[in-house]
Design a protein around this motif. Sequence first.
Motif, short mmCIF file in Angstrom:
data_model
loop_
_atom_site.label_atom_id
_atom_site.label_comp_id
_atom_site.label_asym_id
_atom_site.label_seq_id
_atom_site.Cartn_x
_atom_site.Cartn_y
_atom_site.Cartn_z
N HIS A 208 0.62 -1.34 0.20
CA HIS A 208 0.20 0.05 0.01
C HIS A 208 1.07 1.39 0.01
CE1 HIS A 208 0.89 -0.93 4.20
NE2 HIS A 208 0.72 0.44 4.51
N LEU A 209 2.16 1.18 0.25
CA LEU A 209 3.04 2.18 0.46
C LEU A 209 3.65 2.52 -0.97
CD1 LEU A 209 4.74 1.63 3.81
CD2 LEU A 209 2.91 3.36 3.28
N PHE A 210 3.53 1.46 -2.07
CA PHE A 210 4.26 1.64 -3.11
C PHE A 210 3.10 1.47 -4.33
CE2 PHE A 210 7.17 0.09 -0.15
CZ PHE A 210 8.22 1.05 -0.03
N ASN A 211 2.96 2.61 -5.08
CA ASN A 211 1.91 2.61 -6.46
C ASN A 211 2.85 2.05 -7.72
OD1 ASN A 211 -0.38 3.07 -5.00
ND2 ASN A 211 -0.21 5.47 -5.31
N PRO A 212 2.00 1.03 -8.29
CA PRO A 212 2.81 0.86 -9.57
C PRO A 212 2.71 2.24 -10.42
CG PRO A 212 0.42 0.01 -9.41
CD PRO A 212 0.69 0.62 -8.17
N THR A 213 3.56 2.43 -11.17
CA THR A 213 3.86 3.72 -11.94
C THR A 213 4.69 3.43 -13.47
OG1 THR A 213 5.03 5.70 -12.07
CG2 THR A 213 6.16 4.14 -10.73
N TYR A 214 4.29 4.07 -14.29
CA TYR A 214 4.76 4.03 -15.53
C TYR A 214 4.99 5.37 -16.15
CZ TYR A 214 3.63 -1.07 -15.28
OH TYR A 214 3.59 -2.35 -14.76
N ARG B 137 7.72 0.72 -9.12
CA ARG B 137 6.95 1.13 -7.85
C ARG B 137 7.33 2.71 -7.57
NH1 ARG B 137 4.60 -2.61 -9.59
NH2 ARG B 137 3.83 -4.34 -8.36
N GLU B 138 6.42 3.28 -6.92
CA GLU B 138 6.48 4.58 -6.69
C GLU B 138 6.18 4.66 -5.01
OE1 GLU B 138 4.88 9.10 -7.41
OE2 GLU B 138 5.87 8.04 -9.02
N ALA B 139 7.09 5.39 -4.25
CA ALA B 139 6.74 5.47 -2.91
C ALA B 139 5.92 6.63 -2.60
CB ALA B 139 7.91 5.95 -1.94
N VAL B 140 4.67 6.30 -1.94
CA VAL B 140 3.54 7.36 -1.69
C VAL B 140 3.84 8.25 -0.60
CG1 VAL B 140 1.80 6.11 -3.13
CG2 VAL B 140 1.95 5.67 -0.69
N ALA B 141 4.88 7.63 0.29
CA ALA B 141 5.15 8.37 1.54
C ALA B 141 6.67 8.16 1.74
CB ALA B 141 4.29 8.03 2.78
N TYR C 201 13.47 1.35 5.48
CA TYR C 201 13.77 0.02 5.11
C TYR C 201 15.14 -0.10 5.45
CZ TYR C 201 14.10 -4.64 3.26
OH TYR C 201 14.46 -6.03 3.11
N LYS C 202 15.34 -0.93 6.56
CA LYS C 202 16.61 -1.47 7.04
C LYS C 202 17.60 -0.35 7.24
CE LYS C 202 16.63 -6.23 5.57
NZ LYS C 202 17.56 -7.23 4.95
N GLY C 203 17.00 0.81 8.02
CA GLY C 203 17.75 1.78 8.32
C GLY C 203 18.08 2.76 7.17
N TYR C 204 17.47 2.63 6.01
CA TYR C 204 17.57 3.53 5.01
C TYR C 204 16.29 4.20 4.72
CZ TYR C 204 22.06 1.30 4.12
OH TYR C 204 23.36 0.99 4.00
N LEU C 205 16.40 5.40 4.12
CA LEU C 205 15.19 5.98 3.66
C LEU C 205 14.87 5.99 2.39
CD1 LEU C 205 12.88 8.49 4.17
CD2 LEU C 205 14.80 10.12 3.60
N ILE C 206 13.70 5.84 2.03
CA ILE C 206 12.96 5.80 0.74
C ILE C 206 12.22 6.92 0.53
CG2 ILE C 206 11.75 4.39 -1.17
CD1 ILE C 206 12.54 1.99 0.01
N PRO C 207 12.62 8.20 0.06
CA PRO C 207 11.80 9.32 0.05
C PRO C 207 10.46 9.01 -0.85
CG PRO C 207 14.09 9.78 -0.51
CD PRO C 207 13.99 8.22 -0.56
N TRP D 229 10.13 8.90 -4.93
CA TRP D 229 11.10 8.10 -5.56
C TRP D 229 10.46 6.76 -6.07
CZ3 TRP D 229 17.02 7.70 -3.99
CH2 TRP D 229 17.31 9.30 -3.67
N LYS D 230 11.08 6.44 -7.48
CA LYS D 230 10.84 4.93 -7.77
C LYS D 230 11.65 4.08 -7.25
CE LYS D 230 9.05 7.22 -11.16
NZ LYS D 230 7.48 7.59 -11.10
N VAL D 231 10.79 2.76 -7.01
CA VAL D 231 11.42 1.69 -6.18
C VAL D 231 11.21 0.33 -7.27
CG1 VAL D 231 11.21 0.25 -4.19
CG2 VAL D 231 10.61 2.59 -4.14
#
Length: 480
Positions: A98-104, A353-357, A361-367, A370-372
């Motif tokens: 739910h935190l990562f939307n599909p994106t194209y 995917r794209e982070a919606v917030a 993860y494991k101490g790192y920030l995914i802003p 950003w694409k994931v």
Amino acid sequence: MGVIFASLLLFFLIVLSYIYLNRNKRAGIRDGAKLPPGSLGWPYIGETLQLYSQDPDLFFAAKQKRYGEIFKTHILGCPCVMLASPEAARFVLVTQAHLFNPTYPKSKERLIGPSALFYHQGDYHCRLRKLVQNSLSLDVIRSLVPDIDSVTTSALHSWTGAHLINTFHEMKKISFEVGILAIFGHLEAAYKEDLKKNYSILDAGYNSFPTNVPGTPYKKALSARKRLSKILGDIIHERREKKVGKKDLLGCFLNSIDEEGEAISDAQIEDNIIGVLFAAQDTTASVMTWVVKYLYDQPKLLQTLKKEQQEILELNYEKNQPLNWVQTRNMPMSYKVVLESLRMASIISFTFREAVADVEYKGYLIPKGWKVMPLFRNIHHSSEYFAEPHKFDPSRFEVAPKPNTFMPFGSGVHTCPGNELAKLEILILIHHLVTKFRWELVGSQNGVQHSPFPVPFQGLPARFWNIAHHNTVHTKMDPN
């Protein structure tokens, strides 16, 4: 002169620092945030040139070797976090989906259509996905076996005569025909030809530079997309007029009414039909092309498959019956070949995917924003999960892979709903290929092209010969 040079150097460093800091702000990076290791490359360009100047697999593998299983980069105008572990893939695609939307890219969305299933999350996605799954359930695809069998044998026979073919292009014809069967059932020839003609133009422009300049592949693809809407609109209107209750995909769409009494619009149906065609054609065709190469490269394995499939062929010959559904479910060695082909080829190398917030993860920030990208191929080719990962070895699937290490069709709510149809298609191809034909590959048999899916070099040029039924058990693959 020394003072002037020092002043210019200082000015240059200040400008670079300003650009870097502002790039971080544009990318949504908090001050002091701990980003994954890696490089964002040059301002604006990022590392796109490095990615496309070499095999993408080498680019990602080199990054993983240097930085580990989570690293950052900047490609195609977007800051990205790459994830190359099963746990990370599950985090993004399943447990925290739910935190990562599909994106194209918007340019590609215009060609498929904004209402296509794989662009969405939430209730709309769930509704459409359920309809697609219903149209591709085991009960439904069971009924497609005779038609897929007919399409496959017809195609294979058209290749014979020692003339040179582009295997990938020919496989695309098969997968397109099967896609049409799953979507429409038996479609009038005129409609089918119009769809094929315009879809091929759209397909050719999908990965081209997105410009509206007349004459460019992308502009031609946009025009073809409009024509496809008109053709599909006519088919939908005709199906409604006839009121035929079919269980194919179009029938599922037309019969769907949600809890509030709302039907699916024609535009939504059109987008999703084109989306299913897109998802079904190149991916399955790529795997079938690799199967041809893998079997050619391993004569002993080929003989094992011939023995398994010959028993089925002889039984059907005696009873004067075609290949049936039950038989396709009882091809243990052939099925392992399908799974290993999916692993080795890893047609879907990664997903966007794209982070919606902001996500940690494991101490790192995914802003946020950003694409994931979970890197399926890196996982499938990791020696940590698969012994001798670059060796084609179907026997490895005698034991089930560790959880989340084998994801040829993705994972989570966006797992490809057509995966069983694709596997059935490949099994039917194997049955006829190994019992009735021999083939040789022509030219360079090494190398991979990305278009965008990985296929053997030049589409695997090959020649095929038909072999007599009574010789199939003992025929060897070497045409010499």
